[in-house]
Motif scaffolding. Structure first.
Motif, PDB file in Angstrom:
ATOM      1  N   ASP A 118      27.489 -42.701 -29.254  1.00 30.58           N
ATOM      2  CA  ASP A 118      28.009 -41.378 -29.621  1.00 30.58           C
ATOM      3  C   ASP A 118      28.214 -41.251 -31.129  1.00 30.58           C
ATOM      4  OD1 ASP A 118      28.069 -40.999 -26.912  1.00 30.58           O
ATOM      5  OD2 ASP A 118      30.234 -40.937 -26.737  1.00 30.58           O
ATOM      6  N   VAL A 119      28.583 -42.341 -31.775  1.00 33.28           N
ATOM      7  CA  VAL A 119      28.758 -42.328 -33.235  1.00 33.28           C
ATOM      8  C   VAL A 119      27.413 -42.031 -33.897  1.00 33.28           C
ATOM      9  CG1 VAL A 119      29.381 -43.700 -35.266  1.00 33.28           C
ATOM     10  CG2 VAL A 119      30.745 -43.877 -33.164  1.00 33.28           C
ATOM     11  N   ILE A 120      26.370 -42.654 -33.388  1.00 30.29           N
ATOM     12  CA  ILE A 120      25.035 -42.450 -33.952  1.00 30.29           C
ATOM     13  C   ILE A 120      24.598 -40.994 -33.742  1.00 30.29           C
ATOM     14  CG2 ILE A 120      22.628 -43.237 -33.914  1.00 30.29           C
ATOM     15  CD1 ILE A 120      24.821 -45.401 -34.717  1.00 30.29           C
ATOM     16  N   ILE A 121      24.835 -40.457 -32.547  1.00 29.49           N
ATOM     17  CA  ILE A 121      24.473 -39.067 -32.259  1.00 29.49           C
ATOM     18  C   ILE A 121      25.276 -38.114 -33.147  1.00 29.49           C
ATOM     19  CG2 ILE A 121      24.435 -37.244 -30.492  1.00 29.49           C
ATOM     20  CD1 ILE A 121      22.339 -39.512 -30.101  1.00 29.49           C
ATOM     21  N   HIS A 122      26.566 -38.396 -33.316  1.00 25.94           N
ATOM     22  CA  HIS A 122      27.404 -37.568 -34.192  1.00 25.94           C
ATOM     23  C   HIS A 122      26.804 -37.539 -35.607  1.00 25.94           C
ATOM     24  CE1 HIS A 122      31.142 -36.000 -36.049  1.00 25.94           C
ATOM     25  NE2 HIS A 122      30.757 -36.782 -37.042  1.00 25.94           N
ATOM     26  N   GLU A 123      26.478 -38.689 -36.131  1.00 25.75           N
ATOM     27  CA  GLU A 123      25.928 -38.748 -37.493  1.00 25.75           C
ATOM     28  C   GLU A 123      24.552 -38.086 -37.573  1.00 25.75           C
ATOM     29  OE1 GLU A 123      27.815 -39.409 -39.964  1.00 25.75           O
ATOM     30  OE2 GLU A 123      29.452 -40.148 -38.713  1.00 25.75           O
ATOM     31  N   TYR A 124      23.767 -38.214 -36.528  1.00 27.17           N
ATOM     32  CA  TYR A 124      22.474 -37.521 -36.473  1.00 27.17           C
ATOM     33  C   TYR A 124      22.697 -36.005 -36.498  1.00 27.17           C
ATOM     34  CZ  TYR A 124      17.818 -36.119 -34.969  1.00 27.17           C
ATOM     35  OH  TYR A 124      16.580 -35.527 -34.889  1.00 27.17           O
ATOM     36  N   GLY A 125      23.783 -35.568 -35.861  1.00 27.75           N
ATOM     37  CA  GLY A 125      24.146 -34.150 -35.900  1.00 27.75           C
ATOM     38  C   GLY A 125      24.359 -33.669 -37.324  1.00 27.75           C
ATOM     39  N   ASP A 185      31.309 -28.257 -38.979  1.00 28.49           N
ATOM     40  CA  ASP A 185      30.310 -29.324 -38.897  1.00 28.49           C
ATOM     41  C   ASP A 185      30.829 -30.496 -38.064  1.00 28.49           C
ATOM     42  OD1 ASP A 185      27.596 -29.510 -39.971  1.00 28.49           O
ATOM     43  OD2 ASP A 185      28.282 -31.412 -40.826  1.00 28.49           O
ATOM     44  N   GLU A 186      32.069 -30.881 -38.279  1.00 30.33           N
ATOM     45  CA  GLU A 186      32.632 -31.986 -37.486  1.00 30.33           C
ATOM     46  C   GLU A 186      32.696 -31.625 -36.006  1.00 30.33           C
ATOM     47  OE1 GLU A 186      33.074 -35.069 -38.332  1.00 30.33           O
ATOM     48  OE2 GLU A 186      32.570 -34.643 -40.428  1.00 30.33           O
ATOM     49  N   GLY A 187      33.082 -30.393 -35.716  1.00 29.71           N
ATOM     50  CA  GLY A 187      33.141 -29.953 -34.320  1.00 29.71           C
ATOM     51  C   GLY A 187      31.781 -29.923 -33.655  1.00 29.71           C
ATOM     52  N   VAL A 188      30.788 -29.416 -34.355  1.00 32.08           N
ATOM     53  CA  VAL A 188      29.423 -29.357 -33.826  1.00 32.08           C
ATOM     54  C   VAL A 188      28.896 -30.763 -33.568  1.00 32.08           C
ATOM     55  CG1 VAL A 188      27.043 -28.818 -34.487  1.00 32.08           C
ATOM     56  CG2 VAL A 188      28.833 -27.094 -34.752  1.00 32.08           C
ATOM     57  N   ASP A 237      30.625 -33.547 -33.134  1.00 33.37           N
ATOM     58  CA  ASP A 237      31.370 -34.138 -32.015  1.00 33.37           C
ATOM     59  C   ASP A 237      30.842 -33.602 -30.691  1.00 33.37           C
ATOM     60  OD1 ASP A 237      32.958 -35.700 -33.640  1.00 33.37           O
ATOM     61  OD2 ASP A 237      34.799 -34.548 -33.318  1.00 33.37           O
ATOM     62  N   PHE A 238      30.556 -32.317 -30.637  1.00 37.04           N
ATOM     63  CA  PHE A 238      30.003 -31.721 -29.416  1.00 37.04           C
ATOM     64  C   PHE A 238      28.682 -32.384 -29.040  1.00 37.04           C
ATOM     65  CE2 PHE A 238      26.749 -28.717 -27.968  1.00 37.04           C
ATOM     66  CZ  PHE A 238      27.183 -28.530 -26.663  1.00 37.04           C
ATOM     67  N   LEU A 239      27.782 -32.534 -29.990  1.00 37.54           N
ATOM     68  CA  LEU A 239      26.483 -33.149 -29.693  1.00 37.54           C
ATOM     69  C   LEU A 239      26.660 -34.562 -29.138  1.00 37.54           C
ATOM     70  CD1 LEU A 239      24.481 -31.913 -32.811  1.00 37.54           C
ATOM     71  CD2 LEU A 239      24.237 -31.106 -30.441  1.00 37.54           C
ATOM     72  N   ALA A 240      27.592 -35.307 -29.717  1.00 35.76           N
ATOM     73  CA  ALA A 240      27.862 -36.671 -29.237  1.00 35.76           C
ATOM     74  C   ALA A 240      28.443 -36.651 -27.828  1.00 35.76           C
ATOM     75  CB  ALA A 240      28.812 -37.376 -30.199  1.00 35.76           C
ATOM     76  N   ALA A 241      29.382 -35.757 -27.577  1.00 36.61           N
ATOM     77  CA  ALA A 241      30.028 -35.685 -26.264  1.00 36.61           C
ATOM     78  C   ALA A 241      29.026 -35.317 -25.172  1.00 36.61           C
ATOM     79  CB  ALA A 241      31.176 -34.677 -26.301  1.00 36.61           C
TER      80      ALA A 241
END
Length: 176
Positions: A14-21, A42-45, A47-51
């Motif tokens: 999820d950390v990797i996906i968040h950073e990719y976001g 940006d942080e919310g978006v 985090d959403f992608l990771a979740a």
């Protein structure tokens, strides 16, 4: 006594996906991410992608953004389920606390519309993000994007969620 082990961020996909976001966001808006509201969004978006990434695999820790990291004394993590509303937004909050509002609203939309529809609308809307934009602008851009892609098919569901999170005025949904 047992010792608590720190979880390396790289161990949580999820950390990797968040950073990719963040990379997707930067690509969509090649300017700097200027302004507290813009950075909070940006942080919310991200985090959403990771979740969503994790939730599509398993319901385990579904309310958490990071299912593996953020569950120990070093860091409590972040959540995609929240009682916070748009009226809670403040430049005195952390970017992550403000972002939780965006993340939770998007996660609720995802639960109603599915990942493919929600993410397609979101990523399309991100191309309209601007530096120093208002915290509430992304909800309007999301609805504009939905109209472009789906001709209003999901607008009432999206409006209801954004209204519940105080991210858009009811009048906008009736006239927008």
């Amino acid at each position: 006594s047992a010792t608590v082990q720190h979880v390396d961020d790289a161990e949580d996909a999820d950390v990797i996906i968040h950073e990719y976001g963040h990379a997707l966001s930067h690509h969509a808006n090649v300017n700097d991410l200027l302004g507290w509201a813009r950075k909070s969004v940006d942080e919310g978006v991200c985090d959403f992608l990771a979740a969503v990434y994790s939730h599509r695999i398993s319901d385990f820790n579904a309310e958490r953004v990071y299912t593996w990291d953020g569950h120990n004394p070093y860091w409590e993590g972040r959540f995609c389920v929240s009682d916070l509303k748009g009226s809670s937004y403040s430049n005195k909050n952390t970017l992550y606390k403000n972002g939780e509002i965006i993340c939770a609203a998007l996660f609720d939309i995802y639960l109603k519309l599915g990942a493919d529809v929600t993410q397609k609308i979101l990523i399309n809307s991100m191309y309209s993000y601007a530096d120093r934009m208002d915290f509430f602008e992304p909800a309007k851009l999301f609805l504009i994007s939905e109209k472009e892609l789906y001709d209003g098919q999901y607008a009432s569901t999206i409006c209801q969620v954004f209204n519940d999170y105080e991210l858009i005025e009811e009048d906008y949904c009736r006239t927008g």
